[in-house]
Design an enzyme around this catalytic site. Structure first.
Site, mmCIF file in Angstrom:
data_model
loop_
_atom_site.group_PDB
_atom_site.id
_atom_site.type_symbol
_atom_site.label_atom_id
_atom_site.label_comp_id
_atom_site.label_asym_id
_atom_site.label_seq_id
_atom_site.Cartn_x
_atom_site.Cartn_y
_atom_site.Cartn_z
ATOM 1 N N GLY A 9 0.804 -1.212 0.000
ATOM 2 C CA GLY A 9 0.000 0.000 0.000
ATOM 3 C C GLY A 9 0.837 1.261 0.000
ATOM 4 O O GLY A 9 0.301 2.369 -0.044
ATOM 5 N N HIS A 10 2.185 1.092 0.037
ATOM 6 C CA HIS A 10 3.095 2.242 0.021
ATOM 7 C C HIS A 10 3.888 2.298 -1.278
ATOM 8 O O HIS A 10 4.929 2.956 -1.340
ATOM 9 C CB HIS A 10 4.061 2.168 1.199
ATOM 10 C CG HIS A 10 3.398 2.023 2.528
ATOM 11 N ND1 HIS A 10 2.507 2.949 3.007
ATOM 12 C CD2 HIS A 10 3.468 1.050 3.472
ATOM 13 C CE1 HIS A 10 2.068 2.560 4.196
ATOM 14 N NE2 HIS A 10 2.630 1.404 4.495
ATOM 15 N N LYS A 50 11.431 0.189 8.753
ATOM 16 C CA LYS A 50 10.701 1.374 9.207
ATOM 17 C C LYS A 50 10.194 1.119 10.623
ATOM 18 O O LYS A 50 9.738 0.016 10.943
ATOM 19 C CB LYS A 50 9.523 1.670 8.265
ATOM 20 C CG LYS A 50 9.958 1.912 6.817
ATOM 21 C CD LYS A 50 8.861 2.489 5.937
ATOM 22 C CE LYS A 50 7.634 1.631 5.804
ATOM 23 N NZ LYS A 50 7.885 0.274 5.267
ATOM 24 N N HIS A 101 -0.045 5.237 7.522
ATOM 25 C CA HIS A 101 -1.188 4.328 7.621
ATOM 26 C C HIS A 101 -2.415 5.082 8.100
ATOM 27 O O HIS A 101 -3.385 4.486 8.555
ATOM 28 C CB HIS A 101 -0.891 3.182 8.596
ATOM 29 C CG HIS A 101 0.408 2.517 8.364
ATOM 30 N ND1 HIS A 101 1.556 2.878 9.026
ATOM 31 C CD2 HIS A 101 0.762 1.539 7.497
ATOM 32 C CE1 HIS A 101 2.568 2.128 8.586
ATOM 33 N NE2 HIS A 101 2.117 1.318 7.670
#
Lengths: 331, 331
Positions: A55-56, A104, A218
């Site tokens: 999703g990134h 991360k 997020h």
């Protein structure tokens, strides 16, 4: 929810099938969910492995290639990959020179990469971990103890990747990655929330004129909500926030990343970048290098993040080094 | 309207200021609204000039650089640039070898580029025009007589740009551009409408489960509206529509562009590309080269377009040639 998907359950495998079809220069192990370079380095070199929730995009698979990552491990959307993936990736790309995990700072990612590092060590793969925690917005957040890792990930992967490509030893590559992270600060603003396919609705609600200041990738809450203002005013606040935390002063040079969160037109990102450059110039700070575009996204979130890394000769020289990945190329 | 802008009236000049700040490899003439390469070719070569309304970034300024365009003329959002801009661009980049205008087929653009070509001829600059009209959705549309020009523009600019860089003469470069356009077909689907800053609201309304099939890059109506379906079904329809118009058959090779319209996550574009490749494989058609990403956008529209160009040895060889622009790079 309006999305170009087949089903929420198959988003990751369908996206990986597309990556495999689009990029013959990558090898996509769909079963293990590991993306590596199709052509492996011939000489031993330190391998860089990263990963995180999907999703990134283009993070992280889009940064696999000569001059940057050796492998990426995508998890489900906004969900950490599992230690088995990371272990499979580490074993696949280790040439005997060791592996650097670029992680991360989110609780799940940190735990899983730690476990994977232990498992790898048991199998004779030496691992160092570089933790990325550049987001100055909040100290702790929904999924994080300490600061969140965002845009600096691209800088760490590019610059440490360039050093690894030149044959530097494991501890040196890891130390440089940590140095890049320490030199970097980020801050983000959201105009809309992202919708996770499995959830089917936006992660939070914003009024038609409202923004989230200091949002996470997020959709984690930031510092506050407020009215949308002209880009110049938003940028002024973002730049001042980053500079205050960063202790940058007149005469400093920076690498600046103006990053779209997924649904912001490139035209608007250029408007933001123009304001960033002007604001920094007012402080006597020079943008030595820059990126403007979608580099660390949050699905269909509208908004932007700013990452500023204090530059020096070594960082700039490695930033300029050749790179050949789907999302970042330089001759 | 939620946008990262200062004011609707200054969108273009503010974006150009950002382009200038981000890209020292470009020269941005903000007064004339012309973007050229900062380092001009040393030997005489045919110059490629394109332009069109803003809001389609990275088109066209993002494609200025060695191996592609010599200049771009951005108009106001979704508005043709004016002949004076095109004339200024042509005069700035002509080396005596002539200029090719790459023009997307919209009435305003066609008229203005025609007038500019006449003005340029009066000043001794020889001009050829390549009209791009690859969108098979509709024969005539809101702003167009004939088919609209969309994704094929990137292919024309890349492939003809590569030939121009090698020193080919004016008529040959223009003929190749026409050949690329003739070999290309596109079709687009919108999930949401774009919002032009000066209008302040979306250009059309779609229900929460509705899509526009065959949409144009300014939100022009397509063939019909229908319910959103799984990506595989949408792609099947898009591929079949393009193939039917294109007369492609088993054994053919294509260059495939899966293009985001501005607000679609890259993850979804990869899902679409995976389905496109699978569908084409079912027809015995091979994707020889591909691009997946935001290349011809429509502000903050969600959706995608597919462009398929029938490939041959010359087109592939020129497609693979080096290019160094903000939006497309290849060593």
């Amino acid at each position: 929810m309006k999305k170009l998907i087949n089903a929420a359950e198959t988003v990751l495998e369908d996206a990986l099938a597309g990556v495999a079809a689009a990029h013959p220069e990558l090898a996509v192990d769909v079963a293990n969910r590991v993306i590596t370079r199709a052509v492996r380095p011939t000489a031993p070199k330190v391998a860089l492995v990263s990963g995180g929730g999907s999703g990134h995009e283009p993070l992280h698979g889009g940064y696999v290639g000569p001059g940057m990552l050796d492998a990426a491990c995508p998890g489900e959307v906004f969900t950490s990959p599992v230690p088995d993936q990371m272990l499979a990736a580490a074993k696949a790309v280790d040439t005997g020179a060791g592996v650097v995990f670029v992680v991360k700072n989110y609780t799940g990612d940190v735990m899983n990469f730690e476990l994977a590092a232990e498992l790898a060590a048991e199998e004779g793969v030496e691992v160092r971990t570089v933790l990325v925690n550049d987001d100055v917005a909040v100290e702790d957040s929904t999924w994080t103890a300490g600061r969140r890792g965002t845009g600096a990930t691209v800088l760490v992967e590019k610059i440490a990747g360039a050093l690894a490509e030149r044959g530097a030893p494991l501890d040196e590559v890891a130390a440089l990655g940590e140095r890049v992270n320490a030199a970097s600060r980020s801050f983000a603003i959201a105009l809309t929330a992202a919708t996770v396919p499995a959830a089917g609705k936006p992660g939070f609600e914003l009024a038609d004129d409202e923004i989230e200041v200091g949002v996470g990738i997020h959709g984690e809450p930031g510092r506050r909500r407020e009215r949308l203002r002209p880009a110049r005013e938003l940028v002024a606040e973002v730049v001042e926030t980053v500079l205050t935390d960063h202790h940058l002063t007149a005469g400093d040079e920076v690498i600046a990343l103006v990053n779209g969160l997924g649904a912001t037109p490139l035209m608007e990102l250029y408007i933001v970048f123009g304001e960033v450059a002007a604001r920094l110039a007012g402080h006597g700070i020079t943008v030595a290098r820059s990126l403007v575009g979608n580099y660390v996204t949050s699905l269909d979130m509208a908004g932007f993040s700013l990452t500023l890394a204090k530059a020096d000769g070594q960082l700039l020289e490695l930033w300029d080094a050749p790179v050949d990945t789907p999302a970042l190329k330089r001759a």
